[in-house]
Design an enzyme around this catalytic site. Structure first.
Site, mmCIF file in Angstrom:
data_model
loop_
_atom_site.group_PDB
_atom_site.id
_atom_site.type_symbol
_atom_site.label_atom_id
_atom_site.label_comp_id
_atom_site.label_asym_id
_atom_site.label_seq_id
_atom_site.Cartn_x
_atom_site.Cartn_y
_atom_site.Cartn_z
ATOM 1 N N ASP A 46 3.088 44.891 -35.113
ATOM 2 C CA ASP A 46 1.882 45.398 -34.462
ATOM 3 C C ASP A 46 2.118 46.884 -34.194
ATOM 4 O O ASP A 46 3.259 47.366 -34.238
ATOM 5 C CB ASP A 46 1.658 44.633 -33.161
ATOM 6 C CG ASP A 46 0.475 45.165 -32.374
ATOM 7 O OD1 ASP A 46 -0.573 45.416 -32.982
ATOM 8 O OD2 ASP A 46 0.619 45.353 -31.147
ATOM 9 N N ASP A 50 3.230 42.357 -28.955
ATOM 10 C CA ASP A 50 3.332 42.321 -27.489
ATOM 11 C C ASP A 50 2.043 41.916 -26.799
ATOM 12 O O ASP A 50 2.047 41.631 -25.606
ATOM 13 C CB ASP A 50 3.744 43.700 -26.963
ATOM 14 C CG ASP A 50 2.611 44.717 -27.068
ATOM 15 O OD1 ASP A 50 1.898 44.685 -28.094
ATOM 16 O OD2 ASP A 50 2.446 45.527 -26.152
ATOM 17 N N CYS A 64 27.597 8.899 -30.222
ATOM 18 C CA CYS A 64 27.358 8.639 -28.795
ATOM 19 C C CYS A 64 26.058 9.305 -28.357
ATOM 20 O O CYS A 64 25.224 8.704 -27.667
ATOM 21 C CB CYS A 64 28.523 9.177 -27.951
ATOM 22 S SG CYS A 64 30.125 8.451 -28.329
ATOM 23 N N CYS A 124 31.411 11.836 -29.681
ATOM 24 C CA CYS A 124 30.943 12.350 -30.969
ATOM 25 C C CYS A 124 29.431 12.182 -31.037
ATOM 26 O O CYS A 124 28.800 11.691 -30.098
ATOM 27 C CB CYS A 124 31.623 11.641 -32.133
ATOM 28 S SG CYS A 124 31.288 9.867 -32.187
ATOM 29 N N ASP A 138 -1.831 39.279 -30.366
ATOM 30 C CA ASP A 138 -0.745 39.014 -31.319
ATOM 31 C C ASP A 138 -0.298 37.553 -31.288
ATOM 32 O O ASP A 138 0.482 37.135 -32.150
ATOM 33 C CB ASP A 138 0.470 39.905 -31.009
ATOM 34 C CG ASP A 138 0.163 41.380 -31.186
ATOM 35 O OD1 ASP A 138 -0.607 41.704 -32.093
ATOM 36 O OD2 ASP A 138 0.689 42.200 -30.406
ATOM 37 N N CYS A 152 18.347 -3.001 -40.079
ATOM 38 C CA CYS A 152 19.497 -2.097 -40.076
ATOM 39 C C CYS A 152 19.000 -0.653 -40.109
ATOM 40 O O CYS A 152 17.799 -0.390 -40.141
ATOM 41 C CB CYS A 152 20.399 -2.360 -41.277
ATOM 42 S SG CYS A 152 19.562 -2.081 -42.866
ATOM 43 N N CYS A 162 16.630 0.325 -42.925
ATOM 44 C CA CYS A 162 15.208 0.016 -42.686
ATOM 45 C C CYS A 162 14.560 1.121 -41.846
ATOM 46 O O CYS A 162 13.449 1.571 -42.131
ATOM 47 C CB CYS A 162 15.074 -1.327 -41.979
ATOM 48 S SG CYS A 162 15.743 -2.730 -42.887
#
Length: 998
Positions: A666, A871, A148, A145, A875, A67, A70
């Site tokens: 930076d 940038d 699904c 929902c 970095d 189930c 588990c």
């Protein structure tokens, strides 16, 4: 145990130590997927900077699971281990899929954890980790929902060759990462359809450089083969698929070598004009599907209303009108009345034709052993309908039976649920309006220019914009949209880029400047050379990024999905038991007179009253809104961010950003412009400044360093022909790493660099030069010494100016309780000077890339939620290590790839926008959950009759159905209010400063 089938997925990052040329025609754009979080990045030289640790994936067969409890035990046991990124347990197929980082854990340790949890397990030999990956997007119809969506995900993950599957309820789409060598997209479609849902292919990973052509006039197989052979001769053609029935040819190709116009020309020339080729007509994809779905719901709702209204009137209105009520109470057969026959006839098509979608959904859910909204609706309406049929049959066969039918209950319940779904789908369609607007930016037509060797226009032709190929030259007149990414080869103008970057001011464009497809030319005519076309363009990349971001689930949504995975099936079953118990309690209470008979409405008996309570409980309990609470808000939030130039890569970044209380900046290119310029020159010997710069530029033109480029650009001011400047030859050029350059020009030895370079070469530095260097450092400028023939001849001061409003941004962040820190590789003097100008107190200078990442980890260990703004390539490790990485849009590809959020305009103000938008979005998500759960927490007791003894208030089933539908609609509408998001007002007060250096 051998590592059968588990191979390494590796991303190879090709790093460049120098910043790209600002005039390069190569466009910058964000891409997916981002690097993973929480992995220690080993730095092995500059070539490995920014590269991520490998993810491994293993599949296990787990025996003994019976189930969902588990499966939860197995999942919990695996996730306790270090280095586990994701664990998905499929109880239906007895499989467990684990994505992990091999630096921390291996397959054997995971296997032991499963066995220790009390289950038998074995590693499944699998070859899907060979690095071959493709992404497929499917449109899925029929989901109601989260249960699904979870069922579809489970089904897809059980397919051999699928690496990752995400199903988004809000967008009704699935994104699957799979190995095309092991599974085809047709098998993925079958897997979805086997789950009981309809699937339609949107795109496959092959579509990046693929074009579909329609060819008219072909009648024989020989002609198809002739065209296929002709196309295969073209350089760059990779694969050709032919569908004679649709008269369709699909060509995969390398866009650098060929393109769709070449294909059309080959097809038409091969047939001597007998065949006509064109771009295959598009169906409008997602929009057409959405519109068709809206029409289907509208038709169903309309017919349901037409049939339901007479049922309602004959049941609840006409009976109280003198003269009319007697007509409908006329006996037809024994106790059977005219009104009952009419209601039965009208309610039956509502129940079985209009309401068949609920039966289909119930069947699909029951196949997987779960219960969803459709099961609850079907059970509730069936209870009301078949009890009504029972009363009709009894009335027709008995002389004394008096009963009340509930045909209006089943009919009104289905009608109101359809009304709710119709309103919900209308609202959900608006959540993705940002993507629709982005896609509409691309123009349909473009003016193609044919030029001669001298650049003169020979011919101008209007073409479909989908036929544009790389290196085409296009004409864009004022008021027209730019058709693709490229750079200006002729003309000057201003371009409105607000639709892409969010920048409200028009951006000046001249020869060599980059332009982005979808932006609007405002003033003069421009000739643009195409560099990125079709799906490679920045606009297409942004659309894909936003779509992927909307597919990715925020941690809070994953929690909700986890709850729903167990809540919906478990609680739905409990709800059914509770509904039966409610009916039984009220029924027995009436039979044994536990409550006064006056509580029973005149038209009912105790059984019928109890039945209505039971149906109301069953209908109102569906937690549909729970599954929409997060994705709708994330969709709107990411869309709004994209429209304002802040690209957020998924729900996790959006969620984490609202917790940020420390930002690491930076310096170069982040707090400063990243465009060094010469601000002063002091000569220490008698010579003409023009001659000095001719010698310096002749050396520096051979260097790729940003400072060298700044010097060369400044030297051009002393030249008459600035565009075609020819410098003297520099012989014996040598770049001395970390110090400078050396060369011989006109028989003079030239050295350009720092103090260390001069001292190492035995050159004496005069006291005046020392003073100039100290003065430059105090002004946050970089001082460069120039030696000519072993004598210091001058000092060049280069400055990288602050970005507009940088001090104001740091001040605003402080007011938001966000601490700012600077970490840079620059020297301490310059770093402290810049920090003092912007108001940052904590500065870490001369930091290597790995040291930046280590500093972030230290801050995290102190309890900070850290964002990194950078940038450059150096970095990237810090961007990955941070909780939220923010890349400046004009930065390097690797930095953008590593970041969670991309600031397209390269403005620091957008850091504030990103955090504020995250806070507003997450606040909206919290309210969504309160709203969604509130319906269930309050609605179920009320539906069960908790208020009936004291207030005589009860919820009829159709009102319960309307309330259940309203919960989903209200959550979506609450998310839609984010579309009214405005940037913090304090940003409106910032004066944007334009920096000019003459």
């Amino acid at each position: 145990m051998p590592m059968a089938g588990v191979k390494v997925l590796t991303l190879v990052c090709v790093c460049n130590d120098s910043r790209s040329d600002l005039m390069s025609p190569r466009a910058r754009y964000p891409s997916m997927p981002k690097y993973p979080k929480g992995i220690s990045t080993s730095m092995k030289g500059n070539m490995e900077e920014g590269c991520k640790s490998s993810e491994w994936k293993a599949m296990y067969r787990v025996m003994g699971m019976t189930c969902s409890a588990c499966a939860a035990s197995v999942e919990k046991a695996i996730k306790r281990l270090p280095g586990i990124k994701e664990a998905i347990v499929d109880v239906l197929n007895n499989k467990a899929q684990v994505i992990f980082y091999p630096n921390f854990v291996n397959e054997e340790r995971i296997l032991e954890a499963i066995v220790d949890a009390g289950f038998e397990a074995e590693l499944i030999a699998d070859d899907i980790n060979d690095g071959s990956s493709q992404v497929c997007r499917l449109r899925i119809r029929g989901m109601t929902c989260t249960s699904c969506a979870n069922a579809i995900e489970t089904s897809l993950l059980g397919v051999h060759g699928v690496k990752k599957a995400q199903v988004a309820l809000a967008t009704e789409e699935a994104e699957i990462h799979y190995d095309p060598k092991l599974v085809s997209y047709n098998e993925l479609l079958e897997a979805v359809e086997d789950s009981g849902f309809e699937a339609v292919l949107i795109t496959t990973g092959e579509d990046r450089c693929k074009v579909h052509l329609k060819v008219d006039g072909i009648k024989t197989d020989h002609s198809w083969r002739m065209i296929e052979n002709s196309l295969n001769i073209l350089p760059g053609v990779q694969n050709i698929d032919i569908d004679p029935k649709l008269q369709k040819i699909s060509v995969s190709y390398q866009s650098d070598n060929t393109g769709p116009r070449d294909f059309i020309e080959v097809i038409e020339s091969a047939s001597s004009g007998r065949f006509n080729a064109m771009i295959y007509p598009e169906d409008h994809g997602k929009d057409s599907h959405k519109q068709e779905e809206i029409k289907q719901y509208y038709r169903s709702l309309l017919w349901s209303l037409i049939l339901m209204i007479p049922v309602f009137l004959t049941s609840m209105v006409f009976m109280y009108i003198p003269g009319v009520g007697e007509v409908f109470d006329t006996k037809v057969l024994k106790m059977l009345t005219v009104g009952e026959i009419i209601r039965w006839v009208l309610a039956t098509p509502i129940q079985f034709i209009i309401g068949r979608r609920f039966y289909i959904g119930s069947y699909n859910a029951s196949r997987h052993g779960s219960a969803n909204m459709d099961v609850l609706i079907a059970l509730g309406t069936n209870a009301a309908y078949f009890y009504s049929v029972y009363t009709v049959v009894r009335a027709a066969t008995s002389e004394k039976f008096e009963g009340t039918d509930f045909f209006e209950t089943s009919s009104m319940l289905i009608t109101f649920v359809l009304l709710g779904k119709y309103l919900e789908i209308l609202a959900k369609g608006k959540t993705s309006a940002a993507i629709a607007k982005l896609m509409d930016l691309a123009p349909e037509r473009a003016a193609l220019l044919t030029l001669d060797a001298d650049g003169k226009i020979l011919k101008e032709k209007e073409i479909d914009s989908r036929l544009i190929q790389k290196n085409d030259v296009l004409k864009v007149i004022p008021g027209e949209k730019v058709a693709c990414d490229g750079f200006v080869v002729w003309g000057q103008s201003y371009v409105n880029e607000s639709m892409i970057t969010g920048e409200s001011r028009p951006v000046p464009k001249r020869k060599g400047d980059l332009v982005i497809g979808g932006t609007v030319n405002q003033n003069g005519a421009l000739h643009i050379k195409a560099t990125r076309v079709g799906s490679e363009s920045a606009l297409s990349q942004i659309v894909r990024l936003v779509e992927s971001a909307q597919m990715n689930k925020a941690p809070v949504q994953k929690l909700a999905d986890h709850i729903s995975r167990y809540f919906v099936p478990l609680v739905s079953n409990l709800v059914i038991l509770f509904a039966i118990s409610t009916w039984l309690a009220w029924f027995l209470g009436g039979k044994f007179h536990s409550y006064p008979e006056s509580w029973i409405p005149p038209s009912m008996d105790s059984f019928e009253l109890a039945l209505q309570f039971g149906i109301s409980v069953m209908v109102i309990a569906c937690p549909c809104a729970l599954g929409l609470a997060t994705p709708t808000a994330v969709m709107v939030g990411t869309g709004i961010g994209a429209s304002q130039g802040v690209l957020i890569k998924g729900g996790q970044a959006l969620e984490t950003a609202h917790k940020v209380n420390c930002i690491v900046f930076d310096k170069t290119g982040t707090l400063t412009e990243g465009k060094p310029v010469v601000v002063s020159t002091r000569l220490l010997r008698q010579m003409v400044l023009r001659d000095f710069y001719k010698l310096v530029a002749a050396v520096e033109v051979n260097s790729e360093h940003p400072l060298a480029k700044a010097i060369v650009e400044y030297a051009k001011k002393f030249s008459e022909d600035k565009e075609h400047q020819i410098w003297s030859e520099a012989r014996e050029f040598m770049a001395i790493s970390g110090h400078g350059v050396k060369a011989t020009v006109n028989n003079k030895e030239i050295l350009i660099g720092n103090k260390s370079l001069m001292l190492n070469q035995g050159i004496t530095i005069p006291a005046e030069a020392e003073e100039l260097l100290s003065e430059a450092e105090g002004k946050a400028e970089t001082g460069i010494l120039v030696s000519i023939s072993h004598e210091v001849a001058g000092v060049i001061a280069i400055s990288d100016p602050l970005k507009p409003c940088a001090p104001e941004v740091i001040s605003i962040l402080k007011s938001m309780s966000v601490e700012s820190i600077m970490v840079t590789g620059d020297n301490k003097g310059t770093a402290n000077s810049i920090a003092g100008q912007v108001g940052i107190e904590t500065v870490i200078a001369e930091a290597k890339p790995e040291q930046k990442a280590e500093k972030i980890k230290e801050l995290q260990a102190e309890g900070y939620v850290v964002a990194m703004v950078g940038d450059g390539i150096n970095d990237s490790p810090a961007l990955v290590a941070a909780d939220v990485g923010m890349a400046i849009g004009a930065g390097t590809d690797i930095a953008i790839e590593a970041a969670d959020i991309v600031l397209m305009r390269s403005n620091l103000e957008d850091v504030i926008t990103a955090i504020d938008l995250s806070r507003k979005t997450f606040s909206r998500i919290r309210w969504n959950y309160i709203w969604a759960l509130g319906y269930n927490v309050l609605g179920i007791p009320i539906a069960a009759g908790a208020l009936f003894p004291s207030l005589r208030f009860r919820l009829p089933p159709w009102i319960a159905g309307a309330a259940m539908a309203a919960s989903s609609v209200s959550v979506v509408c609450w998310s839609l209010l984010l579309k009214n998001y405005k940037k913090p007002k304090i940003l409106d007060t910032l004066q944007v400063k334009e920096i000019r250096v003459e």
